[in-house]
Design a protein around this motif. Structure first.
Motif, short mmCIF file in Angstrom:
data_model
loop_
_atom_site.label_atom_id
_atom_site.label_comp_id
_atom_site.label_asym_id
_atom_site.label_seq_id
_atom_site.Cartn_x
_atom_site.Cartn_y
_atom_site.Cartn_z
N SER A 1 2.06 -12.54 -7.65
CA SER A 1 2.52 -13.68 -8.43
C SER A 1 1.66 -13.79 -9.68
N TYR A 2 2.30 -13.84 -10.85
CA TYR A 2 1.58 -13.84 -12.12
C TYR A 2 2.12 -14.92 -13.04
N TYR A 3 1.25 -15.43 -13.92
CA TYR A 3 1.66 -16.41 -14.92
C TYR A 3 2.29 -15.71 -16.12
N GLY A 4 1.67 -14.60 -16.54
CA GLY A 4 2.16 -13.85 -17.70
C GLY A 4 1.19 -12.75 -18.04
N GLY A 5 1.45 -12.07 -19.13
CA GLY A 5 0.57 -10.98 -19.51
C GLY A 5 0.75 -10.58 -20.96
N PHE A 6 0.03 -9.54 -21.33
CA PHE A 6 0.13 -8.96 -22.66
C PHE A 6 0.27 -7.45 -22.49
N TYR A 7 1.17 -6.88 -23.27
CA TYR A 7 1.45 -5.45 -23.17
C TYR A 7 1.21 -4.78 -24.52
N THR A 8 0.56 -3.65 -24.47
CA THR A 8 0.27 -2.88 -25.68
C THR A 8 0.97 -1.53 -25.57
N GLU A 9 2.00 -1.35 -26.37
CA GLU A 9 2.78 -0.10 -26.35
C GLU A 9 1.91 1.12 -26.58
N SER A 10 0.91 0.98 -27.45
CA SER A 10 0.09 2.14 -27.85
C SER A 10 -1.00 2.50 -26.84
N ASP A 11 -1.19 1.68 -25.80
CA ASP A 11 -2.22 2.00 -24.80
C ASP A 11 -1.88 3.29 -24.06
N ALA A 12 -2.90 4.03 -23.75
CA ALA A 12 -2.74 5.25 -22.97
C ALA A 12 -4.00 5.45 -22.13
N THR A 13 -3.91 6.33 -21.18
CA THR A 13 -5.08 6.65 -20.40
C THR A 13 -5.43 8.11 -20.63
N GLY A 14 -6.64 8.42 -20.34
CA GLY A 14 -7.10 9.80 -20.50
C GLY A 14 -8.39 10.00 -19.75
N ASP A 15 -8.87 11.21 -19.80
CA ASP A 15 -10.13 11.58 -19.15
C ASP A 15 -11.24 11.42 -20.19
N ILE A 16 -11.95 10.28 -20.16
CA ILE A 16 -12.96 9.99 -21.18
C ILE A 16 -14.10 11.00 -21.16
N HIS A 17 -14.47 11.49 -19.99
CA HIS A 17 -15.53 12.50 -19.92
C HIS A 17 -15.09 13.78 -20.63
N LYS A 18 -13.89 14.22 -20.35
CA LYS A 18 -13.36 15.42 -21.00
C LYS A 18 -13.28 15.23 -22.52
N PHE A 19 -12.81 14.07 -22.95
CA PHE A 19 -12.69 13.79 -24.38
C PHE A 19 -14.05 13.81 -25.07
N THR A 20 -15.02 13.06 -24.52
CA THR A 20 -16.32 12.97 -25.19
C THR A 20 -17.07 14.30 -25.15
N HIS A 21 -16.91 15.05 -24.07
CA HIS A 21 -17.55 16.37 -23.99
C HIS A 21 -16.95 17.30 -25.05
N GLY A 22 -15.63 17.30 -25.18
CA GLY A 22 -14.97 18.11 -26.21
C GLY A 22 -15.34 17.68 -27.61
N LEU A 23 -15.46 16.38 -27.82
CA LEU A 23 -15.86 15.85 -29.13
C LEU A 23 -17.28 16.31 -29.48
N ALA A 24 -18.18 16.26 -28.52
CA ALA A 24 -19.55 16.72 -28.75
C ALA A 24 -19.58 18.21 -29.09
N GLN A 25 -18.83 19.01 -28.38
CA GLN A 25 -18.77 20.44 -28.67
C GLN A 25 -18.21 20.70 -30.07
N ALA A 26 -17.17 19.97 -30.45
CA ALA A 26 -16.59 20.14 -31.79
C ALA A 26 -17.60 19.75 -32.87
N ALA A 27 -18.34 18.68 -32.64
CA ALA A 27 -19.36 18.25 -33.61
C ALA A 27 -20.45 19.30 -33.75
#
Length: 160
Positions: A45-71
């Motif tokens: 049971s909920y009162y309401g909410g907020f939705y963000t179309e642009s939200d996504a999920t990902g593997d933050i460890h994989k992303f930051t590790h790849g970003l560090a390697q690219a840098a």
């Protein structure tokens, strides 16, 4: 999607949404029926909410590790395990005073750089302010779980 079980939580989120909108995040209010249409496995049971179309999920460890390697490939020197004590800049350079975790004497060391990238999560705001910059980072709560879906019934009940 951010969901709220009562009016007080929803009203607070409305104010937060206005702040986030100023930073360029577009999200819209949704009714409990709209929430279930977006996420059919949602129960409760909920009162309401907020939705963000642009939200996504990902593997933050994989992303930051790849970003560090690219840098690093581009010549960036990364420094790990440091605790920043102070940071500042003038017209020519930026400097950081930090201690290295686990060092016996623990004496702060000041180093000078041509440029600095601040990547300290919600701590970035205070560090960037010392450099004369305003970083619009706002802490939010979130949860993540990993579930083994070993049978067909579990797989069918899971969100896409």
């Amino acid at each position: 999607m951010h969901i709220y079980r009562d009016k007080a939580g929803y009203d607070h989120a409305t104010k937060v949404s206005q702040l986030l909108s100023k930073g360029g995040l577009e999200r819209r209010a949704v009714t409990p029926d709209e929430m279930r249409a977006i996420e059919p496995t949602l129960a409760g049971s909920y009162y309401g909410g907020f939705y963000t179309e642009s939200d996504a999920t990902g593997d933050i460890h994989k992303f930051t590790h790849g970003l560090a390697q690219a840098a690093e490939r581009r010549g960036v020197t990364l420094k790990y395990g440091h605790s920043v004590q102070d940071i500042g800049a003038d017209e020519q350079h930026a400097w950081i005073t930090a201690t290295l975790e686990g060092e016996a004497d623990g004496e702060p060391v000041r180093e000078t750089f041509d440029s600095v990238v601040v990547c300290a999560g919600v701590g970035s705001r205070a560090l960037a302010a010392k450099l004369g910059d305003r970083v619009n980072i706002y802490p939010v709560k979130g949860y993540s779980i990993t579930v083994q879906l070993d049978d067909a019934a579990s797989q069918q009940a899971a969100p896409p």
